[in-house]
Design a protein around this motif. Structure first.
Motif, mmCIF file in Angstrom:
data_model
loop_
_atom_site.group_PDB
_atom_site.id
_atom_site.type_symbol
_atom_site.label_atom_id
_atom_site.label_comp_id
_atom_site.label_asym_id
_atom_site.label_seq_id
_atom_site.Cartn_x
_atom_site.Cartn_y
_atom_site.Cartn_z
ATOM 1 N N PRO A 177 0.812 -1.223 0.000
ATOM 2 C CA PRO A 177 0.000 0.000 0.000
ATOM 3 C C PRO A 177 0.842 1.268 0.000
ATOM 4 O O PRO A 177 1.737 1.438 0.812
ATOM 5 C CB PRO A 177 -0.823 -0.126 1.289
ATOM 6 N N GLY A 178 0.550 2.135 -0.961
ATOM 7 C CA GLY A 178 1.233 3.406 -1.069
ATOM 8 C C GLY A 178 2.425 3.417 -1.996
ATOM 9 O O GLY A 178 2.819 4.472 -2.491
ATOM 10 N N HIS A 179 3.020 2.259 -2.295
ATOM 11 C CA HIS A 179 4.260 2.246 -3.055
ATOM 12 C C HIS A 179 4.049 2.551 -4.535
ATOM 13 O O HIS A 179 4.842 3.261 -5.161
ATOM 14 C CB HIS A 179 4.973 0.910 -2.887
ATOM 15 N N ARG A 180 2.987 2.018 -5.108
ATOM 16 C CA ARG A 180 2.729 2.325 -6.522
ATOM 17 C C ARG A 180 2.469 3.822 -6.688
ATOM 18 O O ARG A 180 2.924 4.450 -7.647
ATOM 19 C CB ARG A 180 1.541 1.517 -7.038
ATOM 20 N N GLU A 196 -6.437 -2.859 8.336
ATOM 21 C CA GLU A 196 -5.312 -2.281 7.616
ATOM 22 C C GLU A 196 -5.744 -0.926 7.054
ATOM 23 O O GLU A 196 -6.927 -0.602 7.032
ATOM 24 C CB GLU A 196 -4.865 -3.204 6.469
ATOM 25 N N ALA A 197 -4.795 -0.146 6.583
ATOM 26 C CA ALA A 197 -5.096 1.164 6.018
ATOM 27 C C ALA A 197 -5.759 1.020 4.654
ATOM 28 O O ALA A 197 -5.393 0.147 3.864
ATOM 29 C CB ALA A 197 -3.823 1.983 5.894
ATOM 30 N N ASP A 198 -6.731 1.880 4.379
ATOM 31 C CA ASP A 198 -7.419 1.922 3.087
ATOM 32 C C ASP A 198 -7.056 3.241 2.414
ATOM 33 O O ASP A 198 -7.525 4.309 2.813
ATOM 34 C CB ASP A 198 -8.930 1.812 3.279
ATOM 35 N N LEU A 199 -6.236 3.175 1.366
ATOM 36 C CA LEU A 199 -5.734 4.389 0.730
ATOM 37 C C LEU A 199 -6.778 5.074 -0.123
ATOM 38 O O LEU A 199 -6.711 6.296 -0.343
ATOM 39 C CB LEU A 199 -4.496 4.071 -0.105
ATOM 40 N N ASP A 200 -7.752 4.329 -0.631
ATOM 41 C CA ASP A 200 -8.815 4.949 -1.415
ATOM 42 C C ASP A 200 -9.703 5.820 -0.535
ATOM 43 O O ASP A 200 -10.079 6.924 -0.918
ATOM 44 C CB ASP A 200 -9.640 3.877 -2.131
ATOM 45 N N LYS A 201 -10.037 5.321 0.646
ATOM 46 C CA LYS A 201 -10.809 6.142 1.587
ATOM 47 C C LYS A 201 -9.995 7.369 2.012
ATOM 48 O O LYS A 201 -10.546 8.459 2.193
ATOM 49 C CB LYS A 201 -11.202 5.321 2.814
ATOM 50 N N MET A 202 -8.697 7.177 2.157
ATOM 51 C CA MET A 202 -7.849 8.296 2.545
ATOM 52 C C MET A 202 -7.837 9.358 1.450
ATOM 53 O O MET A 202 -7.934 10.564 1.731
ATOM 54 C CB MET A 202 -6.432 7.812 2.825
ATOM 55 N N ALA A 229 -8.201 -4.755 -0.658
ATOM 56 C CA ALA A 229 -7.965 -4.915 0.765
ATOM 57 C C ALA A 229 -7.394 -6.292 1.045
ATOM 58 O O ALA A 229 -7.700 -7.254 0.347
ATOM 59 C CB ALA A 229 -9.269 -4.739 1.529
ATOM 60 N N PRO A 230 -6.550 -6.410 2.041
ATOM 61 C CA PRO A 230 -6.075 -7.740 2.425
ATOM 62 C C PRO A 230 -7.216 -8.588 2.945
ATOM 63 O O PRO A 230 -8.253 -8.067 3.354
ATOM 64 C CB PRO A 230 -5.059 -7.440 3.536
ATOM 65 N N ALA A 231 -7.021 -9.888 2.882
ATOM 66 C CA ALA A 231 -8.070 -10.789 3.362
ATOM 67 C C ALA A 231 -8.386 -10.497 4.822
ATOM 68 O O ALA A 231 -7.501 -10.194 5.615
ATOM 69 C CB ALA A 231 -7.610 -12.232 3.198
#
Length: 499
Positions: free
Chosen positions: A146-149, A365-371, A185-187
């Motif tokens: 998450p975040g790297h791409r 876990e963190a959700d980058l789309d919501k962020m 999202a992760p499982a």
């Protein structure tokens, strides 16, 4: 097997590039919500040669090492090219050798070709992913951490037809998936029963400094990634300064020199850093404290201006690191110090974005789309639901004066800080000690901002700390100030005004 070339340990000429790259990458993530998916490109010099016409299927071997170049996290080939175009023909066997040049955790995926490498970092060493090219087209390879791409870890893989003709590649195969589907999202997994408390004790305030000559102060902090308690039955993967949210409160005096060492725990999967809003130069320290797992770096700065300042991680994707808990406060006292009070407390608000809804009994876990959409699932004081109601409480006695150092880590939301049943006698807006407001009910605090509030408690009871955007109280932003002592009917009583 040939080993990948040695990539310089953390070539971090981050400076303005790091923060700008993070900002642009974050904007790109938001753009994906509008259905845009970019296909990366690279200069011609970066293109690996394709199989010549008429050649039999061959083994194509590429070596990629991760690193940071011009403020972006990237894959680098053995010629020093960032995010090179990789090219092969249908039917070829492709072998990609992967190594974490800075020690952080990464992987590589090409979803349309069903390619997914194992995760790799300093502890795993080199890993290799091997696959056969099954279709022609232009595809994107990227890191799925998450975040790297979003901060640069993507490149182009071109597959030309393998029929012996010099045909051009087929039209680019652009994924129609939304951002939410691309960054899945992760499982779901149960809450971590061994999750630790990350809630900072609000009473953990360094002692006042007062009127003294300038000194050299030395601080050391460690960035630690851990599973922490977010709520009853809910854990979360926090990134922290010294295992707490917020990180430790720092205290200095105008004119002091501060030597700050930032260490990154050996078992971290991410690079971390620190940007202190009290620092002049070096992007607040963020330029020179990009620290790989198992390493440490030191900066020294002079405290030039009094005030209450936020610090936070400044490693791309910056809002991701902040939302995971990486923020805190540093107080720079004026030369004469601050007026004496009876109680000092340290409280910070953050907004959190999770893969499952608020209250889910699971590991989050963190959700980058919501962020990116600025849609928090949680608003918290000191890192967790119940941190200032169940685990810790602020306390005082009737007649005492209470000072609260309050900040907003964010990364996105403004706070309307209010204590129900009290009026702030003094408010130092935006953390500025040189000016004061009096008799304030609610004060606005921006993300990355701070304030100091003071008030004398005149009546016993429980006083509730809230963000007066009150729906947020239901998502966790609640604290309690418990005041003991004698009741004064002249100040408050139940019933009419009769004798």
């Amino acid at each position: 097997m040939q080993s990948p070339r040695s990539f310089p340990r953390l070539p971090l000429a981050v400076a303005a590039g790091a923060l700008l790259a993070s900002t642009l990458a974050y904007a790109a993530l938001a753009e994906q919500h509008q259905g845009h998916v970019a296909v990366a490109s690279a200069p011609a010099a970066a293109v690996a040669p394709a199989a010549a016409a008429g050649d039999a299927a061959t083994v194509k071997r590429f070596v990629l090492e991760t690193g940071i170049v011009d403020g972006k996290m990237v894959f680098v080939d053995d010629h020093g090219v960032a995010n090179p175009v990789l090219r092969a023909a249908v039917g070829d066997t492709v072998e990609i050798v992967l190594k974490s040049g800075e020690g952080a955790q990464h992987d590589l995926a090409i979803p349309e070709l069903e390619v997914q490498s194992p995760k790799f970092d300093a502890s795993t060493g080199t890993v290799t992913v091997r696959f056969t090219v099954t279709q022609a087209g232009t595809f994107t390879y990227y890191c799925t951490i998450p975040g790297h791409r979003q901060i640069g870890m993507e490149g182009t893989f071109e597959a030309v037809p393998g029929n012996g003709k010099n045909a051009a590649p087929t039209a680019a195969k652009v994924s129609p998936l939304s951002g939410a589907q691309l960054y899945t999202a992760p499982a779901s997994r149960p809450a971590d029963a061994a999750a630790l408390s990350i809630a900072m004790d609000p009473a953990a305030v360094p002692a006042p400094i007062g009127n003294r000559p300038p000194q050299l102060l030395k601080y050391r902090m460690e960035t630690v990634e851990l599973n922490g308690k977010l709520d009853n039955g809910t854990s979360f993967t926090y990134w922290t300064f010294d295992r707490k949210v917020p990180g430790p409160m720092l205290r200095a005096r105008v004119g002091d020199s501060v030597e700050l060492t930032l260490a990154n725990a050996r078992d971290s999967k991410m690079i971390h850093s620190i940007d202190l809003h009290s620092v002049t130069g070096g992007h607040g320290g963020g330029e020179h404290t990009q620290v790989a797992p198992g390493q440490e770096k030191t900066i020294t700065f002079k405290a030039l201006k009094p005030g209450l300042y936020v610090y936070h991680c400044a490693t791309p994707l910056v809002p991701q690191h902040i939302a995971a808990g990486m923020y805190g406060l540093i107080l720079v006292e004026p030369e004469e110090g601050l007026a004496k009070v009876d109680r000092e407390y340290y409280v910070m608000q953050g907004d959190m974005y999770t893969t499952r809804p608020h209250g889910a009994k699971t590991h989050q876990e963190a959700d980058l789309d919501k962020m990116a959409a600025e849609l928090p699932d949680y608003y918290v004081f000191n890192g967790a639901v119940g941190s200032l109601t169940k685990e810790h409480k602020l306390t005082a006695k009737v007649g005492e004066t209470v000072r609260i150092y309050f900040g907003v880590g964010g990364p996105n939301k403004i706070s309307s800080f209010h204590v129900i049943g009290e009026i702030f006698d003094k408010v130092y807006s935006e953390g500025s000690i040189s000016s004061v407001k009096k008799d304030v009910q609610t004060t606005l605090v921006a993300p990355g901002g701070a304030t100091i509030v003071e008030f004398k408690v005149d009546y016993p009871g429980q006083y509730t700390l809230v963000d007066h955007a009150l729906s947020r109280a239901g998502k966790g932003a609640v604290g309690i100030l418990e005041v003991t002592g004698e009741k004064d009917a002249n100040i408050y009583k139940v019933g009419g005004a009769g004798r």
